[in-house]
Design a protein around this motif. Structure first.
Motif, PDB file in Angstrom:
ATOM      1  N   PHE A 151       0.837  -1.209   0.000  1.00 41.62           N
ATOM      2  CA  PHE A 151       0.000   0.000   0.000  1.00 41.62           C
ATOM      3  C   PHE A 151       0.865   1.248   0.000  1.00 41.62           C
ATOM      4  O   PHE A 151       0.605   2.206  -0.725  1.00 41.62           O
ATOM      5  N   ALA A 152       1.900   1.249   0.824  1.00 38.85           N
ATOM      6  CA  ALA A 152       2.783   2.412   0.896  1.00 38.85           C
ATOM      7  C   ALA A 152       3.452   2.660  -0.454  1.00 38.85           C
ATOM      8  O   ALA A 152       3.537   3.799  -0.922  1.00 38.85           O
ATOM      9  N   ASP A 153       3.913   1.584  -1.099  1.00 38.97           N
ATOM     10  CA  ASP A 153       4.540   1.731  -2.418  1.00 38.97           C
ATOM     11  C   ASP A 153       3.553   2.261  -3.447  1.00 38.97           C
ATOM     12  O   ASP A 153       3.878   3.115  -4.270  1.00 38.97           O
ATOM     13  N   GLU A 154       2.323   1.742  -3.393  1.00 33.47           N
ATOM     14  CA  GLU A 154       1.297   2.176  -4.342  1.00 33.47           C
ATOM     15  C   GLU A 154       0.948   3.658  -4.153  1.00 33.47           C
ATOM     16  O   GLU A 154       0.815   4.410  -5.126  1.00 33.47           O
ATOM     17  N   ALA A 155       0.814   4.081  -2.909  1.00 38.35           N
ATOM     18  CA  ALA A 155       0.533   5.490  -2.627  1.00 38.35           C
ATOM     19  C   ALA A 155       1.682   6.371  -3.115  1.00 38.35           C
ATOM     20  O   ALA A 155       1.457   7.442  -3.693  1.00 38.35           O
ATOM     21  N   ASP A 156       2.904   5.915  -2.919  1.00 35.91           N
ATOM     22  CA  ASP A 156       4.069   6.661  -3.388  1.00 35.91           C
ATOM     23  C   ASP A 156       4.054   6.785  -4.909  1.00 35.91           C
ATOM     24  O   ASP A 156       4.301   7.864  -5.454  1.00 35.91           O
ATOM     25  N   LEU A 157       3.746   5.704  -5.591  1.00 34.22           N
ATOM     26  CA  LEU A 157       3.689   5.742  -7.060  1.00 34.22           C
ATOM     27  C   LEU A 157       2.605   6.699  -7.555  1.00 34.22           C
ATOM     28  O   LEU A 157       2.818   7.456  -8.516  1.00 34.22           O
ATOM     29  N   MET A 158       1.437   6.688  -6.895  1.00 37.63           N
ATOM     30  CA  MET A 158       0.364   7.602  -7.302  1.00 37.63           C
ATOM     31  C   MET A 158       0.784   9.056  -7.089  1.00 37.63           C
ATOM     32  O   MET A 158       0.554   9.906  -7.940  1.00 37.63           O
ATOM     33  N   ALA A 159       1.401   9.333  -5.956  1.00 35.76           N
ATOM     34  CA  ALA A 159       1.837  10.707  -5.675  1.00 35.76           C
ATOM     35  C   ALA A 159       2.898  11.152  -6.671  1.00 35.76           C
ATOM     36  O   ALA A 159       2.868  12.277  -7.169  1.00 35.76           O
ATOM     37  N   ARG A 160       3.828  10.267  -6.994  1.00 36.07           N
ATOM     38  CA  ARG A 160       4.874  10.615  -7.981  1.00 36.07           C
ATOM     39  C   ARG A 160       4.260  10.867  -9.360  1.00 36.07           C
ATOM     40  O   ARG A 160       4.671  11.759 -10.079  1.00 36.07           O
ATOM     41  N   GLY A 161       3.281  10.040  -9.718  1.00 37.34           N
ATOM     42  CA  GLY A 161       2.618  10.227 -11.008  1.00 37.34           C
ATOM     43  C   GLY A 161       1.902  11.567 -11.070  1.00 37.34           C
ATOM     44  O   GLY A 161       1.971  12.274 -12.081  1.00 37.34           O
ATOM     45  N   ARG A 162       1.217  11.934  -9.997  1.00 34.49           N
ATOM     46  CA  ARG A 162       0.519  13.230  -9.946  1.00 34.49           C
ATOM     47  C   ARG A 162       1.516  14.375 -10.044  1.00 34.49           C
ATOM     48  O   ARG A 162       1.307  15.337 -10.762  1.00 34.49           O
ATOM     49  N   ARG A 163       2.643  14.245  -9.342  1.00 32.84           N
ATOM     50  CA  ARG A 163       3.666  15.297  -9.379  1.00 32.84           C
ATOM     51  C   ARG A 163       4.245  15.442 -10.788  1.00 32.84           C
ATOM     52  O   ARG A 163       4.434  16.545 -11.277  1.00 32.84           O
ATOM     53  N   ALA A 164       4.504  14.308 -11.440  1.00 31.74           N
ATOM     54  CA  ALA A 164       5.039  14.356 -12.802  1.00 31.74           C
ATOM     55  C   ALA A 164       4.048  15.046 -13.740  1.00 31.74           C
ATOM     56  O   ALA A 164       4.443  15.852 -14.585  1.00 31.74           O
ATOM     57  N   LEU A 165       2.764  14.747 -13.583  1.00 30.80           N
ATOM     58  CA  LEU A 165       1.734  15.384 -14.408  1.00 30.80           C
ATOM     59  C   LEU A 165       1.713  16.894 -14.171  1.00 30.80           C
ATOM     60  O   LEU A 165       1.647  17.682 -15.113  1.00 30.80           O
ATOM     61  N   LEU A 166       1.773  17.306 -12.909  1.00 32.05           N
ATOM     62  CA  LEU A 166       1.794  18.740 -12.591  1.00 32.05           C
ATOM     63  C   LEU A 166       3.031  19.417 -13.174  1.00 32.05           C
ATOM     64  O   LEU A 166       2.958  20.531 -13.685  1.00 32.05           O
ATOM     65  N   GLU A 167       4.179  18.736 -13.108  1.00 28.42           N
ATOM     66  CA  GLU A 167       5.402  19.309 -13.677  1.00 28.42           C
ATOM     67  C   GLU A 167       5.250  19.530 -15.177  1.00 28.42           C
ATOM     68  O   GLU A 167       5.686  20.551 -15.708  1.00 28.42           O
ATOM     69  N   LEU A 168       4.611  18.580 -15.852  1.00 29.53           N
ATOM     70  CA  LEU A 168       4.371  18.743 -17.289  1.00 29.53           C
ATOM     71  C   LEU A 168       3.450  19.930 -17.557  1.00 29.53           C
ATOM     72  O   LEU A 168       3.699  20.731 -18.461  1.00 29.53           O
ATOM     73  N   GLU A 169       2.378  20.046 -16.764  1.00 27.02           N
ATOM     74  CA  GLU A 169       1.446  21.152 -16.962  1.00 27.02           C
ATOM     75  C   GLU A 169       2.126  22.491 -16.683  1.00 27.02           C
ATOM     76  O   GLU A 169       1.920  23.461 -17.421  1.00 27.02           O
ATOM     77  N   ILE A 170       2.940  22.549 -15.644  1.00 26.42           N
ATOM     78  CA  ILE A 170       3.639  23.791 -15.323  1.00 26.42           C
ATOM     79  C   ILE A 170       4.653  24.122 -16.412  1.00 26.42           C
ATOM     80  O   ILE A 170       4.777  25.280 -16.827  1.00 26.42           O
ATOM     81  N   SER A 171       5.372  23.123 -16.900  1.00 25.70           N
ATOM     82  CA  SER A 171       6.330  23.361 -17.986  1.00 25.70           C
ATOM     83  C   SER A 171       5.621  23.907 -19.224  1.00 25.70           C
ATOM     84  O   SER A 171       6.106  24.828 -19.873  1.00 25.70           O
ATOM     85  N   ASP A 172       4.456  23.323 -19.531  1.00 23.04           N
ATOM     86  CA  ASP A 172       3.682  23.813 -20.679  1.00 23.04           C
ATOM     87  C   ASP A 172       3.255  25.265 -20.469  1.00 23.04           C
ATOM     88  O   ASP A 172       3.314  26.077 -21.388  1.00 23.04           O
ATOM     89  N   GLU A 173       2.818  25.591 -19.248  1.00 21.41           N
ATOM     90  CA  GLU A 173       2.384  26.965 -18.956  1.00 21.41           C
ATOM     91  C   GLU A 173       3.561  27.928 -19.047  1.00 21.41           C
ATOM     92  O   GLU A 173       3.437  29.027 -19.584  1.00 21.41           O
ATOM     93  N   LEU A 174       4.718  27.536 -18.548  1.00 23.25           N
ATOM     94  CA  LEU A 174       5.907  28.392 -18.646  1.00 23.25           C
ATOM     95  C   LEU A 174       6.284  28.630 -20.104  1.00 23.25           C
ATOM     96  O   LEU A 174       6.648  29.742 -20.485  1.00 23.25           O
ATOM     97  N   ARG A 175       6.173  27.593 -20.924  1.00 25.89           N
ATOM     98  CA  ARG A 175       6.467  27.746 -22.353  1.00 25.89           C
ATOM     99  C   ARG A 175       5.495  28.736 -22.992  1.00 25.89           C
ATOM    100  O   ARG A 175       5.883  29.624 -23.739  1.00 25.89           O
ATOM    101  N   ARG A 176       4.192  28.610 -22.647  1.00 23.33           N
ATOM    102  CA  ARG A 176       3.198  29.546 -23.198  1.00 23.33           C
ATOM    103  C   ARG A 176       3.475  30.976 -22.743  1.00 23.33           C
ATOM    104  O   ARG A 176       3.313  31.928 -23.506  1.00 23.33           O
ATOM    105  N   MET A 177       3.907  31.121 -21.483  1.00 19.83           N
ATOM    106  CA  MET A 177       4.249  32.464 -20.973  1.00 19.83           C
ATOM    107  C   MET A 177       5.404  33.055 -21.758  1.00 19.83           C
ATOM    108  O   MET A 177       5.395  34.231 -22.115  1.00 19.83           O
ATOM    109  N   ALA A 178       6.405  32.232 -22.036  1.00 25.40           N
ATOM    110  CA  ALA A 178       7.554  32.718 -22.805  1.00 25.40           C
ATOM    111  C   ALA A 178       7.135  33.121 -24.214  1.00 25.40           C
ATOM    112  O   ALA A 178       7.603  34.142 -24.741  1.00 25.40           O
TER     113      ALA A 178
END
Length: 189
Positions: A158-185
């Motif tokens: 369970f702990a490993d699964e929760a960690d994987l879900m949190a990492r996946g969410r963080r990676a998705l947010l990083e992609l969205e933020i990177s896209d937004e920064l690119r649009r800002m530029a």
């Protein structure tokens, strides 16, 4: 007799209040009441708000590594001004800061399963303590020990699964933020 303050003096008082000078000190310095100091600060703030000035400050502590990564992303996107980048992120969150419904649902189901495991562990501990207090051998068969190992493995999974879900969410947010920064530029921020 009250002293009439000009606009420049009011601005000066308001600025010093924002800088953290105590109102009592300012009242003595300018020969006014503490209440007048507060009114000056409030009046100048209202004027700033009416003019659309930036009056709020957000403070966020980050690690040196996080800040270096953020600055690298800004540089990569061609953005030189950290404050303007953060203001644009705030304006353009587009749901990025919203909770992930799938993640929340998965964590809720994990919570229920972990509660069941916790209850089982509590029952095992009670039986072990009772046997110890009575001076008896542990009341567990080999199958019981296997089940306990299985429960321990389940908790770790369970702990490993929760960690994987949190990492996946963080990676998705990083992609969205990177896209937004690119649009800002691209917009020339």
């Amino acid at each position: 007799m009250t002293r009439r303050l000009d606009h420049t003096t009011r601005q000066s008082i308001a600025k010093k209040v924002r800088e953290g000078v105590r109102p009592q000190v300012l009242a003595r310095e300018y020969g006014v009441t503490v209440r007048t100091v507060y009114r000056c600060a409030q009046l100048m703030r209202e004027i700033q708000v009416e003019r659309g000035s930036r009056t709020e400050v957000i403070v966020c502590r980050v690690s040196p590594t996080d800040l270096a990564q953020f600055d690298a992303k800004l540089k990569e996107a061609g953005i030189r001004n950290r404050s303007e980048a953060l203001r644009n992120v705030i304006r353009n969150t587009n749901g990025m800061a919203m909770p992930d419904a799938d993640l929340a649902e998965a964590l809720l189901s994990m919570k229920g399963a972990l509660n069941k495991v916790g209850n089982n562990v509590t029952q095992i501990a009670k039986r072990m303590n009772h046997a110890k207090n009575q001076g008896q051998p542990l009341p567990f068969a080999e199958d019981d020990l296997l089940e306990m190992r299985h429960l321990a493995r389940l908790v770790l999974d369970f702990a490993d699964e929760a960690d994987l879900m949190a990492r996946g969410r963080r990676a998705l947010l990083e992609l969205e933020i990177s896209d937004e920064l690119r649009r800002m530029a691209e917009r020339g921020v």
